[in-house]
Design an enzyme around this catalytic site. Structure first.
Site, short mmCIF file in Angstrom:
data_model
loop_
_atom_site.label_atom_id
_atom_site.label_comp_id
_atom_site.label_asym_id
_atom_site.label_seq_id
_atom_site.Cartn_x
_atom_site.Cartn_y
_atom_site.Cartn_z
N HIS A 110 13.81 -16.69 -2.46
CA HIS A 110 14.29 -15.53 -1.72
C HIS A 110 14.72 -16.01 -0.34
O HIS A 110 13.89 -16.46 0.43
CB HIS A 110 13.19 -14.50 -1.54
CG HIS A 110 12.51 -14.04 -2.80
ND1 HIS A 110 11.47 -14.71 -3.40
CD2 HIS A 110 12.73 -12.92 -3.56
CE1 HIS A 110 11.08 -14.04 -4.47
NE2 HIS A 110 11.81 -12.95 -4.59
N ALA B 105 18.59 -12.29 -1.57
CA ALA B 105 18.07 -12.15 -0.22
C ALA B 105 16.69 -11.52 -0.29
O ALA B 105 16.45 -10.58 -1.05
CB ALA B 105 19.00 -11.28 0.62
N THR C 50 20.31 -8.14 -3.30
CA THR C 50 19.07 -7.81 -2.60
C THR C 50 17.88 -8.02 -3.53
O THR C 50 18.02 -7.99 -4.76
CB THR C 50 19.02 -6.35 -2.13
OG1 THR C 50 18.86 -5.50 -3.27
CG2 THR C 50 20.28 -5.97 -1.37
N ASP C 51 16.71 -8.22 -2.95
CA ASP C 51 15.49 -8.09 -3.73
C ASP C 51 15.29 -6.59 -4.02
O ASP C 51 16.03 -5.74 -3.53
CB ASP C 51 14.31 -8.68 -2.96
CG ASP C 51 13.16 -9.08 -3.88
OD1 ASP C 51 13.17 -8.68 -5.06
OD2 ASP C 51 12.24 -9.79 -3.41
N ALA C 52 14.29 -6.26 -4.82
CA ALA C 52 14.09 -4.88 -5.27
C ALA C 52 13.96 -3.93 -4.09
O ALA C 52 13.23 -4.18 -3.13
CB ALA C 52 12.85 -4.81 -6.15
#
Length: 396
Positions: A24, A70, A117-119
């Site tokens: 990440h 990210a 994006t991450d969650a």
């Protein structure tokens, strides 16, 4: 070390025509908290980040990685260098910080792929601002795709309103679309192909895969220490086995193998041992001398799993000072095995024979018992000094 192993893994994905994504950004390896629950902070200096995380990302970008996720991770020292006068209250996770995604990742590191994006339900993101604001801001900051809806209609309108209000510019919108379509084209998704059947998935778990699993488990199981020379065990000297199963959360996202206990007992009994399962939650230990007359070998099998704030779970017993705590290591031969995490010796320093087995599947259980019996050697050697958790007594 990270570069060596991840490059090998990504080469394997290339051979299988699988798009590669690394995560990440900008790196969370020094933050012990979890971004599912709190904003992560990578507080490295610019110099330290450049020669560690920066070097890892630079290597993969130069090798042509197509996607980067990210993280909901801030990089305050670098952010304050890129944005003069930035105050602590204005520090944002990379998913919402254009200085990290646009300026550092896409321009300085020259990443020309797709950023996702991450969650979006994670608290590392939700702790920054209202959802109606961060949904479009993620794209405006340089992310090209937004991961996970809360409410599909509501989130779509948050994004649409962000575009209408100028948060997302035409230039940024079309840049994101080019990257998405370009990635699809690289996989040939723009070319009509014969439809594949779910039967194509029947290959999963084939004989070749099972052999690969056996080989990996054989190479992995690691004897960390045996300072009292307990091993190998046998069904004459150690006929009567007291089996202790230490489990973590039962109803979590990652719960232990529900058949673990049964598989362990079956394998031990097949090898000629008389197995008695310890009664969990009982506090009384009883007579030590009676215990020694009834038990020839104690096996402590730790099958602990967890998620989010407990990604790396500590040992947790079934009750305060319950009878499965290893009070018996000097009374009878004792073997402790962790079937998941690599750091459990930190809480089990009293163990004189300790093994990391890494997974709780049937094949691991079978091979572990074979190694305890001396039918197969311990080949695992991929642990490092961290296994001792900086505890001198862990080595005793």
């Amino acid at each position: 070390v990270v570069i060596k192993h991840t490059v090998s893994y990504l080469k394997g994905l290339d051979k299988s025509n699988v798009i590669k994504c690394i995560k990440h950004f900008p790196g969370d390896g020094i933050e012990e908290r979890d971004q599912h629950l709190v904003l992560g902070i990578n507080n490295l200096s610019i110099e330290d980040w450049e020669k560690s995380f920066g070097e890892v990302y630079r290597t993969h970008i130069n090798n042509g990685v197509e996607m980067i996720m990210a993280g909901h991770i801030a990089l305050p020292n670098y952010q304050k260098y890129l944005v003069k006068g930035l105050e602590d209250k204005d520090v944002l996770p990379a998913t919402l910080a254009s200085e990290l995604i646009q300026d550092l990742l896409k321009e300085k590191l020259n990443f020309n792929g797709l950023v996702i994006t991450d969650a979006s339900h994670m608290l590392g993101m939700t702790s920054s601002m209202q959802r109606k604001d961060y949904v479009p801001k993620a794209i405006a900051a340089g992310c090209d795709m937004f991961l996970f809806f809360n409410d599909i209609d509501e989130d779509f309108n948050y994004m649409l309103n962000g575009y209408k209000n100028g948060v997302i510019t035409n230039e940024r919108l079309h840049d994101a679309l080019r990257r998405i379509l370009g990635l699809k084209a690289k996989l040939g998704l723009n070319i009509e192909k014969p439809k594949r059947s779910l039967k194509d998935l029947d290959v999963i778990g084939c004989k070749e895969h099972k052999e690969m699993q056996k080989e990996a488990i054989d190479k992995g199981i690691s004897l960390i220490k045996d300072t009292k020379n307990v091993l190998p065990i046998n069904n004459k000297k150690h006929k009567r086995v007291r089996l202790y199963i230490i489990e973590g959360e039962k109803n979590g996202i990652y719960k232990p193998n529900e058949e673990f206990e049964k598989l362990c007992v079956e394998k031990l009994e097949k090898e000629g041992f008389i197995v008695t399962l310890n009664d969990r939650g009982v506090r009384a230990k009883g007579s030590v001398e009676k215990y020694k007359k009834e038990v020839d070998l104690a096996l402590v099998f730790v099958d602990v799993k967890g998620y989010a704030e407990q990604n790396n779970m500590r040992i947790k017993y079934s009750g305060p000072m319950s009878n499965e705590i290893p009070w018996f290591v000097h009374e009878v031969p004792t073997v402790v095995v962790s079937f998941n995490f690599t750091n459990h010796l930190h809480d089990l320093t009293m163990a004189k024979c300790y093994i990391n087995a890494y997974s709780d599947c049937k094949e691991t259980i079978n091979q572990l018992v074979d190694k305890l019996l001396g039918k197969s050697e311990f080949k695992g050697k991929y642990f490092n000094e961290n296994v001792w958790a900086n505890q001198f007594q862990a080595k005793l």
